[in-house]
Design an enzyme around this catalytic site. Structure first.
Site: not given
Ligand code: IDP
Ligand code: MG
Length: 140
Positions: A11, A51, A59, A93, A104, A118, A121, A132
């Site tokens: 990212k 996404y 978010f 995450t 992370r 973080n 992805h 994807e």
């Molecule tokens: P992942 O990247 O661990 O699979 P996902 O739930 O798919 O997590 O969420 C995609 C991205 O959105 C996360 O990597 C993070 O950057 C952001 N994100 C996810 N949940 C939250 C949240 O509760 N607050 C703020 N950002 C979030």
């Molecule tokens: Mg995800």
């Protein structure tokens, strides 16, 4: 299957912090193969496809804006159980609680932003990986 593939994104925070090499090193050190790699500035259309499962979440818009904030690296990693394995390398995450030893957990922290920054992805299932990989590597 030994040729399982996953989509990894480094990212904008990872690129800005010069962690491209660090992330790729961890993937390769684990024993996975990097079989395709590109650096790009994503546009909104590609990110909305990528996404789409998060559309409507609080978010979502900050996430799209963050992913538009600078170049990213997209790569395909390959190997037996790489989808699960890269998720394990990436860690939870939320970087505050991601285990030390993970990408992370070692390299990111809460920055007080609306979206969690973080570093990486990784696809979460074979269906997501196929979808994807098509978004970032299909058709061109
Ligand atoms: P992942 O990247 O661990 O699979 P996902 O739930 O798919 O997590 O969420 C995609 C991205 O959105 C996360 O990597 C993070 O950057 C952001 N994100 C996810 N949940 C939250 C949240 O509760 N607050 C703020 N950002 C979030
Ligand atoms: Mg995800």
């Amino acid at each position: 299957m030994s040729n399982e593939r996953t989509l990894v994104l480094i990212k904008p925070d990872g690129v800005r912090r010069a962690l491209i090499g660090e992330v790729i090193s961890r993937i390769e050190a684990k024993g996975y193969s990097v079989v395709a790699l590109r650096m790009l500035s994503a546009d909104r259309a590609i990110l909305e496809r990528h996404y789409e499962e998060h559309k409507g979440k609080p978010f979502y818009e900050p996430l799209v804006e963050f992913m538009l904030s600078g170049p990213i690296v997209a790569l395909i990693a390959e190997g037996n159980r790489v989808i699960e394995g890269f998720r394990s390398l990436a860690g939870a995450t939320d970087p505050t609680v991601a285990a030390p030893g993970t990408i992370r957990g070692d390299l990111a922290r809460d920055q007080g932003t609306k979206v969690v920054q973080n570093i990486v992805h990784g696809s979460d299932s074979p269906e997501s990986a196929a979808r994807e990989i098509e978004i970032f590597f299909g058709g061109k």
